[in-house]
Design a protein around this motif. Structure first.
Motif, PDB file in Angstrom:
ATOM      1  N   THR A  30      -1.044  12.392  31.779  1.00 40.89           N
ATOM      2  CA  THR A  30      -2.042  13.086  32.605  1.00 40.89           C
ATOM      3  C   THR A  30      -3.366  13.290  31.877  1.00 40.89           C
ATOM      4  O   THR A  30      -4.239  13.992  32.367  1.00 40.89           O
ATOM      5  N   GLY A  31      -3.508  12.699  30.701  1.00 36.88           N
ATOM      6  CA  GLY A  31      -4.738  12.843  29.929  1.00 36.88           C
ATOM      7  C   GLY A  31      -4.739  14.027  28.999  1.00 36.88           C
ATOM      8  O   GLY A  31      -5.749  14.277  28.312  1.00 36.88           O
ATOM      9  N   GLY A  32      -3.639  14.768  28.940  1.00 39.26           N
ATOM     10  CA  GLY A  32      -3.540  15.874  28.004  1.00 39.26           C
ATOM     11  C   GLY A  32      -3.453  15.373  26.573  1.00 39.26           C
ATOM     12  O   GLY A  32      -2.951  14.274  26.307  1.00 39.26           O
ATOM     13  N   ILE A  33      -3.956  16.181  25.647  1.00 35.93           N
ATOM     14  CA  ILE A  33      -3.998  15.830  24.228  1.00 35.93           C
ATOM     15  C   ILE A  33      -2.970  16.681  23.498  1.00 35.93           C
ATOM     16  O   ILE A  33      -3.065  17.911  23.476  1.00 35.93           O
ATOM     17  N   ILE A  34      -1.971  16.034  22.930  1.00 39.94           N
ATOM     18  CA  ILE A  34      -0.898  16.734  22.227  1.00 39.94           C
ATOM     19  C   ILE A  34      -1.064  16.510  20.728  1.00 39.94           C
ATOM     20  O   ILE A  34      -1.165  15.367  20.268  1.00 39.94           O
ATOM     21  N   VAL A  35      -1.128  17.600  19.996  1.00 31.19           N
ATOM     22  CA  VAL A  35      -1.287  17.551  18.546  1.00 31.19           C
ATOM     23  C   VAL A  35      -0.047  18.150  17.903  1.00 31.19           C
ATOM     24  O   VAL A  35       0.412  19.237  18.292  1.00 31.19           O
ATOM     25  N   GLY A  36       0.520  17.454  16.930  1.00 29.49           N
ATOM     26  CA  GLY A  36       1.669  17.957  16.182  1.00 29.49           C
ATOM     27  C   GLY A  36       1.315  18.202  14.742  1.00 29.49           C
ATOM     28  O   GLY A  36       0.470  17.501  14.172  1.00 29.49           O
ATOM     29  N   GLY A  37       1.962  19.179  14.135  1.00 33.46           N
ATOM     30  CA  GLY A  37       1.704  19.483  12.733  1.00 33.46           C
ATOM     31  C   GLY A  37       2.576  20.631  12.281  1.00 33.46           C
ATOM     32  O   GLY A  37       3.784  20.641  12.517  1.00 33.46           O
ATOM     33  N   TYR A  38       1.964  21.603  11.645  1.00 33.34           N
ATOM     34  CA  TYR A  38       2.738  22.789  11.279  1.00 33.34           C
ATOM     35  C   TYR A  38       1.860  24.021  11.371  1.00 33.34           C
ATOM     36  O   TYR A  38       0.627  23.962  11.336  1.00 33.34           O
ATOM     37  N   SER A  39       2.526  25.156  11.499  1.00 33.17           N
ATOM     38  CA  SER A  39       1.871  26.454  11.429  1.00 33.17           C
ATOM     39  C   SER A  39       2.749  27.359  10.587  1.00 33.17           C
ATOM     40  O   SER A  39       3.914  27.064  10.335  1.00 33.17           O
ATOM     41  N   SER A  40       2.175  28.451  10.135  1.00 36.02           N
ATOM     42  CA  SER A  40       2.896  29.346   9.235  1.00 36.02           C
ATOM     43  C   SER A  40       3.423  30.561   9.973  1.00 36.02           C
ATOM     44  O   SER A  40       2.753  31.121  10.842  1.00 36.02           O
ATOM     45  N   ALA A  41       4.642  30.924   9.623  1.00 32.15           N
ATOM     46  CA  ALA A  41       5.251  32.160  10.115  1.00 32.15           C
ATOM     47  C   ALA A  41       5.810  32.868   8.892  1.00 32.15           C
ATOM     48  O   ALA A  41       6.826  32.445   8.340  1.00 32.15           O
ATOM     49  N   GLY A  42       5.134  33.919   8.446  1.00 33.90           N
ATOM     50  CA  GLY A  42       5.521  34.524   7.183  1.00 33.90           C
ATOM     51  C   GLY A  42       5.234  33.556   6.059  1.00 33.90           C
ATOM     52  O   GLY A  42       4.145  32.987   5.969  1.00 33.90           O
ATOM     53  N   SER A  43       6.240  33.294   5.233  1.00 39.07           N
ATOM     54  CA  SER A  43       6.027  32.412   4.078  1.00 39.07           C
ATOM     55  C   SER A  43       6.462  30.980   4.351  1.00 39.07           C
ATOM     56  O   SER A  43       6.431  30.143   3.441  1.00 39.07           O
ATOM     57  N   TYR A  44       6.869  30.662   5.599  1.00 40.71           N
ATOM     58  CA  TYR A  44       7.394  29.345   5.893  1.00 40.71           C
ATOM     59  C   TYR A  44       6.538  28.595   6.911  1.00 40.71           C
ATOM     60  O   TYR A  44       5.937  29.185   7.799  1.00 40.71           O
ATOM     61  N   ARG A  45       6.549  27.265   6.779  1.00 42.68           N
ATOM     62  CA  ARG A  45       5.926  26.396   7.758  1.00 42.68           C
ATOM     63  C   ARG A  45       6.949  26.039   8.841  1.00 42.68           C
ATOM     64  O   ARG A  45       8.139  25.916   8.557  1.00 42.68           O
ATOM     65  N   GLN A  46       6.439  25.808  10.050  1.00 42.50           N
ATOM     66  CA  GLN A  46       7.309  25.454  11.159  1.00 42.50           C
ATOM     67  C   GLN A  46       6.766  24.214  11.876  1.00 42.50           C
ATOM     68  O   GLN A  46       5.553  23.998  11.937  1.00 42.50           O
ATOM     69  N   LEU A  47       7.688  23.407  12.437  1.00 38.18           N
ATOM     70  CA  LEU A  47       7.279  22.318  13.309  1.00 38.18           C
ATOM     71  C   LEU A  47       6.435  22.909  14.431  1.00 38.18           C
ATOM     72  O   LEU A  47       6.840  23.878  15.066  1.00 38.18           O
ATOM     73  N   THR A  48       5.276  22.334  14.696  1.00 38.97           N
ATOM     74  CA  THR A  48       4.364  22.934  15.681  1.00 38.97           C
ATOM     75  C   THR A  48       3.768  21.859  16.581  1.00 38.97           C
ATOM     76  O   THR A  48       3.342  20.797  16.114  1.00 38.97           O
ATOM     77  N   LEU A  49       3.751  22.156  17.893  1.00 38.55           N
ATOM     78  CA  LEU A  49       3.109  21.311  18.887  1.00 38.55           C
ATOM     79  C   LEU A  49       2.110  22.140  19.681  1.00 38.55           C
ATOM     80  O   LEU A  49       2.376  23.301  20.006  1.00 38.55           O
TER      81      LEU A  49
END
Length: 419
Positions: free
Chosen positions: A344-363
């Motif tokens: 549909t033309g949406g732009i999906i970016v994947g990476g990571y974000s932080s929650a406390g001291s840990y990184r998480q899979l992020t979309l």
């Protein structure tokens, strides 16, 4: 820049999965895939998946490296199990000769089903890194018709060079990264030799971008055959940097200024830092670069997306007229590592974000105008009690999103699917 290299362990290991609360209707792990939407694969040591592709039959291929610097691949069935028709185990490792460890960072699928992985190694037992490309048959065996027993290297004679991106166009293989302190691009034939019709008879081009160092993280080929590179360059801090070339390897002067575009994404304050990690070209020819940037001196990184017209100008229809969007996710850094355009033309970016001291899979998802899609997320997934990150993403024909990266402790290939 933040390293794309982490490291992986033998057997299958599934970490405890937890999902950060997101709005109703948000993207969610697909329970029909792996174990509750996620699977992890260990190669006996310390490594991670760098990119992922989806075959026409729906099977999933991820590539990265193990602790020894071997190129590592895993192929999964549509349900997330290792595909034993691939090398008998679902996993392949390839040792590269030289005095330094290899690093696999890019992955592409040919129309004939062959798999191309690109990165760096030190061939001939030298200490200088070169572009390194390995091609596999569909069953996971090395394709001995390519290069030397399935492996090819490119030396730019400008100091160290490393490949970060690969793309297939017809019978050509394009590979991009850096050489010395600038952008580097090579075009290879289907047999793994340099294509001397490109780059003034050398098969390669290098470009000085910005004021000092520059590196291309991503590569895409336009419908007209012109290659576009995206990464970062020094210019009063680091900025998003893009270049476009003609099909013969000259900088395309119809793009930006002399074929180059530099964009301050977060601002021009002292210490500004922005890196484009990934690139996608829309069906209308507009160009989307994604990555990360900080918006204040000493501030956390935010996930970033920038859209350009086909001429290299910031797209005023995106990001409230600025062409740029920055998104804070979690309690610390939010890093974009790969980008894809959905149906549909949406732009999906994947990476990571932080929650406390840990990184998480992020979309995260933006609509075609750069507005945050809160009906999608952001969505963040914890993998055990250790760092995890998306490094590659791909969208299936049914719209489901497959991501690959690293997670768990010890660190392993992690592949997840969202619906």
């Amino acid at each position: 820049m933040i390293s794309n290299t982490m490291k992986v362990s033998l057997g299958m290991a599934i970490g405890a999965i937890g999902v950060v609360a997101t709005p109703a209707g948000a993207a969610a792990l697909d329970p029909t895939f792996g174990s509750a939407g996620t699977t992890s694969t260990a190669f006996g040591g310390y490594g991670a998946a760098a990119r992922v592709v989806i075959q026409p039959d729906g099977r999933i291929v991820s590539a990265g490296q193990n602790a020894l610097g071997d190129f590592a691949l895993a192929r999964y069935t549509t349900s997330g199990a290792l595909d034993t028709s691939f090398n008998g185990t679902g996993m392949v490792t390839t040792t590269l000769s030289g005095s330094c460890s290899g690093q696999a960072r890019a992955l592409a699928l040919q129309a004939d089903g062959k798999i191309v992985v690109a990165g760096a190694s030190c061939p001939n037992f030298t200490a200088t890194r070169n572009f390194t490309i390995v091609r596999y048959n569909a069953d996971g065996s090395l394709d001995t018709s390519f290069g030397s027993s399935g492996k090819a290297t490119v030396n730019f004679y400008a100091g160290a060079s490393e490949a970060y991106a690969v793309a297939i166009q017809g019978g050509s293989i394009w590979v991009a990264g850096y050489a010395g302190s600038g952008f580097a691009l090579a075009r290879l034939t289907g047999s793994g030799t340099l294509d001397y019709s490109f780059g003034s008879g050398t098969g390669t081009v290098t470009s000085t971008v910005g004021t000092s160092s520059a590196l291309a993280n991503s590569l895409a080929i336009q419908a007209d055959g012109k290659p576009v590179l995206a990464g970062y360059a020094s210019s009063g801090g680091t900025v998003f940097a893009l270049t476009r070339y003609t099909t013969t390897g000259a900088l395309d002067t119809t793009f930006g200024t002399g074929g180059k575009v530099l964009t301050n994404v977060g601002g021009t304050f002292t210490g500004n830092s922005a890196v484009a990690t990934s690139l996608a070209i829309q069906s209308d020819g507009n160009i989307v670069a994604a990555g990360y940037a900080n918006s204040a001196s000493g501030g956390y990184y935010r996930m970033a997306a920038v859209r350009y017209t086909s001429a290299g100008a910031l797209d005023s229809y995106f990001g409230s007229g600025t062409g740029k969007v920055l998104t804070a996710i979690g309690s610390g850094n939010a890093i974009g590592s790969d980008v894809a355009i959905d149906a549909t033309g949406g732009i999906i970016v994947g990476g990571y974000s932080s929650a406390g001291s840990y990184r998480q899979l992020t979309l995260n998802r933006y609509d075609p105008y750069g507005n945050q899609d809160y009906s999608f997320g952001p969505v963040a997934t914890a993998v055990g009690s250790a760092n995890a990150a998306v490094q590659g993403l791909a969208i299936q024909s049914d719209g489901k999103i497959v991501v690959a990266g690293y997670g768990n402790s010890p660190v392993t290939f992690v592949v997840a699917r969202y619906q």
